[in-house]
Design an enzyme around this catalytic site. Structure first.
Site, short mmCIF file in Angstrom:
data_model
loop_
_atom_site.label_atom_id
_atom_site.label_comp_id
_atom_site.label_asym_id
_atom_site.label_seq_id
_atom_site.Cartn_x
_atom_site.Cartn_y
_atom_site.Cartn_z
N SER A 119 10.48 -5.21 6.78
CA SER A 119 10.35 -4.50 5.50
C SER A 119 10.82 -5.44 4.40
O SER A 119 11.55 -6.42 4.67
CB SER A 119 11.27 -3.27 5.53
OG SER A 119 11.42 -2.71 4.25
N TYR A 145 19.14 1.22 7.59
CA TYR A 145 17.77 0.68 7.56
C TYR A 145 17.78 -0.78 7.12
O TYR A 145 17.15 -1.64 7.74
CB TYR A 145 16.94 1.54 6.60
CG TYR A 145 15.46 1.24 6.59
CD1 TYR A 145 14.60 1.81 7.51
CD2 TYR A 145 14.92 0.39 5.62
CE1 TYR A 145 13.23 1.55 7.49
CE2 TYR A 145 13.56 0.12 5.59
CZ TYR A 145 12.72 0.71 6.52
OH TYR A 145 11.37 0.44 6.49
P1 NAD Z 1 5.59 6.59 10.33
O1 NAD Z 1 6.68 7.58 10.28
O2 NAD Z 1 4.25 6.96 9.78
O3 NAD Z 1 5.39 6.07 11.81
C1 NAD Z 1 6.49 5.76 12.62
C2 NAD Z 1 6.04 5.66 14.05
O4 NAD Z 1 7.18 5.40 14.88
C3 NAD Z 1 5.41 6.96 14.57
O5 NAD Z 1 4.35 6.66 15.44
C4 NAD Z 1 6.57 7.61 15.34
O6 NAD Z 1 6.14 8.50 16.35
C5 NAD Z 1 7.21 6.37 15.92
N1 NAD Z 1 8.57 6.59 16.36
C6 NAD Z 1 9.62 7.08 15.65
N2 NAD Z 1 10.71 7.16 16.44
C7 NAD Z 1 10.34 6.73 17.67
C8 NAD Z 1 11.00 6.60 18.91
N3 NAD Z 1 12.30 6.93 19.07
N4 NAD Z 1 10.31 6.13 19.97
C9 NAD Z 1 9.00 5.81 19.85
N5 NAD Z 1 8.31 5.91 18.69
C10 NAD Z 1 8.99 6.38 17.62
O7 NAD Z 1 6.16 5.28 9.60
P2 NAD Z 1 5.45 4.03 8.89
O8 NAD Z 1 5.61 4.17 7.44
O9 NAD Z 1 4.10 3.81 9.47
O10 NAD Z 1 6.45 2.88 9.34
C11 NAD Z 1 6.17 1.99 10.40
C12 NAD Z 1 7.11 0.80 10.31
O11 NAD Z 1 6.90 0.13 9.07
C13 NAD Z 1 8.59 1.17 10.35
O12 NAD Z 1 9.31 0.21 11.10
C14 NAD Z 1 9.01 1.11 8.90
O13 NAD Z 1 10.36 0.85 8.75
C15 NAD Z 1 8.13 -0.02 8.41
N6 NAD Z 1 7.92 -0.03 6.97
C16 NAD Z 1 7.24 0.99 6.37
C17 NAD Z 1 7.05 0.94 5.00
C18 NAD Z 1 6.28 1.99 4.28
O14 NAD Z 1 6.26 1.97 3.06
N7 NAD Z 1 5.64 2.90 4.97
C19 NAD Z 1 7.56 -0.12 4.25
C20 NAD Z 1 8.25 -1.13 4.90
C21 NAD Z 1 8.42 -1.07 6.27
#
Ligand code: NAD
Length: 275
Positions: free
Chosen positions: A157, A170
């Site tokens: 991130s 985080y």
């Molecule tokens: P999201 O909530 O849409 O998806 C998260 C995924 O992780 C889902 O498939 C969920 O089922 C899975 N998950 C959660 N806990 C779990 C567990 N204990 N075991 C197995 N699977 C689990 O989130 P996203 O926005 O797509 O984020 C994905 C990644 O990208 C994360 O690591 C997040 O920190 C990172 N990220 C997201 C953003 C953003 O703006 N969306 C920005 C920077 C980083």
């Protein structure tokens, strides 16, 4: 491994990731699903992971197979548990011959001041956002070394590079992911295995939608104001990235063209970390 028939096909008919297996954690939603779709489009066999409605997940798995003409599998490991990560990696080996492209993407968030941060939330965020990547990498490396190819792509991130208040766990976990990425890159640099971190700013996904709702409640302001004045405050281009943009970068990092790119933390953040 490519079959003899595939190897005889003209280069134009081969997809770049045909014969590779990609495991994408947290790919039932958001960025992970976008990355899985992008890798499948290039011909990779996919192993999905994540939580959600079983019927919907099965539907997603079948759509991946039908749309992209690849094999797709699913393992529902709870990544907060080290043993479950091991079982998922064993499953990938049994079903798809091992993991060539490992995308550590699963992540959760919790927002609270440090002195009010629930310790159990700290533990869960560190386990899912950081330790699960260690356990998966540890299990994937022997096979990657044996096959002479590996791509480790950790979805960190912008918060792996800079901090924001109220996100102590985080930010700590994501900084840790970048440290882990660099260390792994150094250890396997001569084995045609690369390790890189993708550092998105805000990407529109269910995780972000929840943050909009939480912040609107916390600040008692409308969601439009949360988007412009809170979430995208530090993001100079003032737009959410799309999951397809993260998928495209993952495809590039998995390609032969990216063979010398390793140990990096690549921002996809509209200029946020250029401040
Ligand atoms: P999201 O909530 O849409 O998806 C998260 C995924 O992780 C889902 O498939 C969920 O089922 C899975 N998950 C959660 N806990 C779990 C567990 N204990 N075991 C197995 N699977 C689990 O989130 P996203 O926005 O797509 O984020 C994905 C990644 O990208 C994360 O690591 C997040 O920190 C990172 N990220 C997201 C953003 C953003 O703006 N969306 C920005 C920077 C980083």
């Amino acid at each position: 491994m490519l079959t003899t028939t595939e190897m005889k096909k003209p280069a134009a008919m081969m997809r770049p990731l045909q014969g590779r297996t990609a495991l994408v954690t947290g790919s039932t939603s958001g960025i992970g699903l976008g990355v899985a779709e992008a890798l499948a489009r290039e011909g990779a066999t996919i192993v999905l992971n994540g939580f959600g409605d079983r019927m919907q997940i099965e539907d997603t798995r079948q759509k991946l197979e039908q749309t992209h003409n690849v094999a797709a599998f699913y393992h529902g490991a709870d990544l907060s548990k080290a043993a479950a990560v091991g079982e998922m990696m064993d499953y990938a080996k049994a079903q798809a011959g091992g993991v060539d492209i490992l995308v550590n993407n699963a992540g959760i968030q919790h927002v609270a001041p440090v002195d009010e941060f629930p310790p159990e939330k700290w533990d869960a965020i560190l386990a899912i956002n950081l330790s699960s990547a260690f356990h998966a990498i540890r299990a994937a490396l022997p096979g990657m070394k044996a096959r002479g190819y590996g791509r480790i792509i950790n979805v960190a991130s912008a918060h792996g590079l800079v901090a924001s208040p109220y996100k102590s766990a985080y930010v700590a976990a994501k900084h840790g992911v970048i440290g882990l990425t660099k260390t792994v890159a150094l250890e396997v640099a001569q084995a045609n295995i690369t390790a890189n971190a993708i550092c998105p700013g805000y990407v529109y996904t269910p995780l972000v939608e929840k943050q909009i709702e939480d912040q609107a409640k916390a600040h008692m302001i409308p969601r439009e104001k949360v988007i412009s004045d809170v979430l995208l405050k530090a993001q100079p281009n003032k737009r959410f990235a799309q999951v397809t943009e993260i998928g495209a970068l993952a495809v590039f990092l998995a390609s032969e063209a990216a063979s010398s790119i390793t140990g990096t933390a690549l921002p996809v953040d509209g200029g946020w970390t250029a401040h």
